[in-house]
Write a protein that holds these residues in place. Sequence first.
Motif, mmCIF file in Angstrom:
data_model
loop_
_atom_site.group_PDB
_atom_site.id
_atom_site.type_symbol
_atom_site.label_atom_id
_atom_site.label_comp_id
_atom_site.label_asym_id
_atom_site.label_seq_id
_atom_site.Cartn_x
_atom_site.Cartn_y
_atom_site.Cartn_z
ATOM 1 N N ARG A 1 38.788 -43.405 -92.321
ATOM 2 C CA ARG A 1 39.782 -42.658 -92.172
ATOM 3 C C ARG A 1 39.797 -40.999 -92.362
ATOM 4 N NH1 ARG A 1 44.467 -42.516 -96.021
ATOM 5 N NH2 ARG A 1 42.972 -42.964 -97.763
ATOM 6 N N LEU A 2 41.239 -40.454 -91.425
ATOM 7 C CA LEU A 2 40.793 -38.958 -91.904
ATOM 8 C C LEU A 2 42.403 -38.251 -92.694
ATOM 9 C CD1 LEU A 2 40.211 -37.257 -88.897
ATOM 10 C CD2 LEU A 2 38.597 -37.377 -90.657
ATOM 11 N N ALA A 3 41.945 -38.635 -94.118
ATOM 12 C CA ALA A 3 43.483 -37.729 -95.119
ATOM 13 C C ALA A 3 42.714 -36.901 -96.147
ATOM 14 C CB ALA A 3 43.485 -38.551 -95.269
ATOM 15 N N TRP A 4 43.392 -36.261 -96.163
ATOM 16 C CA TRP A 4 43.122 -35.234 -97.841
ATOM 17 C C TRP A 4 42.225 -35.962 -99.271
ATOM 18 C CZ3 TRP A 4 40.594 -31.474 -96.064
ATOM 19 C CH2 TRP A 4 41.773 -31.189 -94.723
ATOM 20 N N ASP A 5 43.118 -37.189 -98.622
ATOM 21 C CA ASP A 5 42.602 -38.599 -100.277
ATOM 22 C C ASP A 5 41.128 -39.605 -99.856
ATOM 23 O OD1 ASP A 5 44.272 -39.697 -98.843
ATOM 24 O OD2 ASP A 5 45.685 -40.815 -99.766
ATOM 25 N N ALA A 6 41.769 -40.043 -98.462
ATOM 26 C CA ALA A 6 40.455 -40.523 -98.002
ATOM 27 C C ALA A 6 38.737 -40.371 -97.719
ATOM 28 C CB ALA A 6 40.669 -40.645 -96.500
ATOM 29 N N MET A 7 37.814 -41.181 -98.124
ATOM 30 C CA MET A 7 36.030 -41.053 -98.858
ATOM 31 C C MET A 7 36.082 -40.939 -97.445
ATOM 32 S SD MET A 7 35.831 -40.340 -101.840
ATOM 33 C CE MET A 7 37.253 -39.929 -102.971
ATOM 34 N N PRO A 8 34.540 -39.814 -97.398
ATOM 35 C CA PRO A 8 34.177 -39.801 -96.345
ATOM 36 C C PRO A 8 32.551 -40.733 -96.681
ATOM 37 C CG PRO A 8 34.108 -37.886 -97.005
ATOM 38 C CD PRO A 8 35.421 -38.357 -97.536
ATOM 39 N N LYS A 9 31.745 -41.457 -95.796
ATOM 40 C CA LYS A 9 30.626 -42.312 -95.837
ATOM 41 C C LYS A 9 29.791 -41.920 -97.188
ATOM 42 C CE LYS A 9 31.304 -44.684 -91.677
ATOM 43 N NZ LYS A 9 31.400 -45.181 -90.250
ATOM 44 N N VAL A 10 29.654 -40.566 -96.670
ATOM 45 C CA VAL A 10 28.021 -39.847 -98.065
ATOM 46 C C VAL A 10 29.226 -39.742 -99.251
ATOM 47 C CG1 VAL A 10 26.585 -38.811 -98.049
ATOM 48 C CG2 VAL A 10 27.146 -39.607 -96.118
ATOM 49 N N LEU A 11 28.542 -40.074 -100.125
ATOM 50 C CA LEU A 11 29.424 -39.239 -101.512
ATOM 51 C C LEU A 11 28.435 -39.048 -102.417
ATOM 52 C CD1 LEU A 11 32.209 -42.239 -101.641
ATOM 53 C CD2 LEU A 11 32.491 -40.393 -101.186
ATOM 54 N N PRO A 12 28.636 -38.489 -102.926
ATOM 55 C CA PRO A 12 27.901 -37.859 -104.457
ATOM 56 C C PRO A 12 27.163 -38.883 -105.736
ATOM 57 C CG PRO A 12 30.203 -36.639 -105.122
ATOM 58 C CD PRO A 12 30.235 -37.763 -103.363
ATOM 59 N N ASP A 13 26.481 -38.670 -106.865
ATOM 60 C CA ASP A 13 26.585 -39.213 -108.070
ATOM 61 C C ASP A 13 27.160 -38.991 -108.651
ATOM 62 O OD1 ASP A 13 24.766 -37.221 -108.702
ATOM 63 O OD2 ASP A 13 23.115 -39.117 -108.498
ATOM 64 N N ALA A 14 26.588 -39.260 -110.174
ATOM 65 C CA ALA A 14 27.788 -38.983 -110.749
ATOM 66 C C ALA A 14 27.046 -37.437 -111.407
ATOM 67 C CB ALA A 14 27.654 -40.315 -112.390
ATOM 68 N N ASN A 15 25.422 -37.169 -111.090
ATOM 69 C CA ASN A 15 25.657 -35.969 -111.126
ATOM 70 C C ASN A 15 25.746 -34.437 -110.215
ATOM 71 O OD1 ASN A 15 24.770 -36.568 -113.895
ATOM 72 N ND2 ASN A 15 22.638 -37.383 -112.302
#
Length: 441
Positions: free
Chosen positions: A413-427
């Motif tokens: 989904r393309l939206a400013w609150d949507a999440m891409p498939k690659v995300l950062p870890d806690a750091n």
Amino acid sequence: MKNKISETNDRRDFLKTSAILTGGALLGSIPLAGAYASGSDTIKIALIGCGGRGTGAAFQALSTKYNLKLVAMADAFPDKLDKCYKALLAKYGAEKVSVPDDKKFVGFDGYKQAIAEADVVLLATPPGFRPSHFAEAVKQNKQIFMEKPVATDSPGIRSVLATAEEAKRKKLNVVVGLQRHYQKNYIELMDRVHQGDIGEVISGQVYWNSGGVWVNPRQANQTEMEHQMRNWYYFNWLCGDHIVEQHVHNIDVANWVKNKYPVSAYGAGGRFLRNGKEHGEIYDNHSVEFVYDDGTIISSQCRHFTGGANRVDESFQGTKGKVYFDSNNKGKIWDHKGKVLVNYDGKNDANPYQTEHDELFAAITANEYKFADAENAAKSTMTAIMGRYATYSGDIIKWDDALNSPISLFPERLAWDAMPKVLPDANGNYPFAIPGVTKVI
């Protein structure tokens, strides 16, 4: 390759575009789909993507000698659109830049509305969006200039190839910003290569070794989508890694020399220097061997290292001699005894970035169908993506396997609150490919 329809027989046979027109003849005065849709003698253009390259493309289009007017603009970010608009208006004035506020479209879907306003569209967003934007432009019967590369993954390439066929059916001119095909030294030296001056090409080396590009670190209160969009170069769904985004130029020259595309790729790469959390998931170096069906191996290097020796050029060896291409309007051909057969120095040659727009708008103004660049651009982009698959996985990657991969990098989904498939870890660090572990196709 500069896929000019009138030159198909002698430069582009392997692209199979001769089926478009018998003998490569121009359509002359036959009306083109999408040309002068308004019935005016002014060609209306829309700019999709208002960053640095989009602004440059608009400057080049408006700098042609033809009667053009920018009538619509679209970008995900209002600040980028506004900066671009002000720069264009200051240079060309309201006579050529006539974009009222209601024709400035902001957000993920604004491109559809902007395309509808124009006869010709300039597609210059980050390349992950190219397949959908190209498809919409062809659906709306527009003439097209689009930047390279034309996709970042295999599903995107398949989409562009399908849209390219539809553009041919509709006789829509499509020029792609692989500008070496519009650069005189490349054209003239390539003609000599294809005429056999260096014999059969049996090896080659292509390079884009540089210090890297900009970084836009994360800002306070940004969503993950906004951060990745603002820092798009470091995320593969948007950029494809620099082997795709930049090195596609040199890889495309290798395909042009060979008049075909490789059947496999094998290579290595990694993150040695540009490996911080601000560098997303991409590598800072790739080295690939592209193998063609006749056994020819073209070696490919690209890297983002500061302080090293930079190199952006291409060399090829044949059974009778060798050729060197330099993007600074130079080049040479030697025989194997060292005799220089051609020493090209085009210090006064035209800027190829400008030439591609000059030629596109000349064809449109003359109501001619001359350019079908999308198929080659898609296949050269696929070559670069195949190289990325090889370096990320450590595997030997075959062309058909790469092209038919079902793995899409694009968000659901393309939206400013949507999440891409690659995300950062806690750091805040992003996962990246590990050869021997990562499966890419």
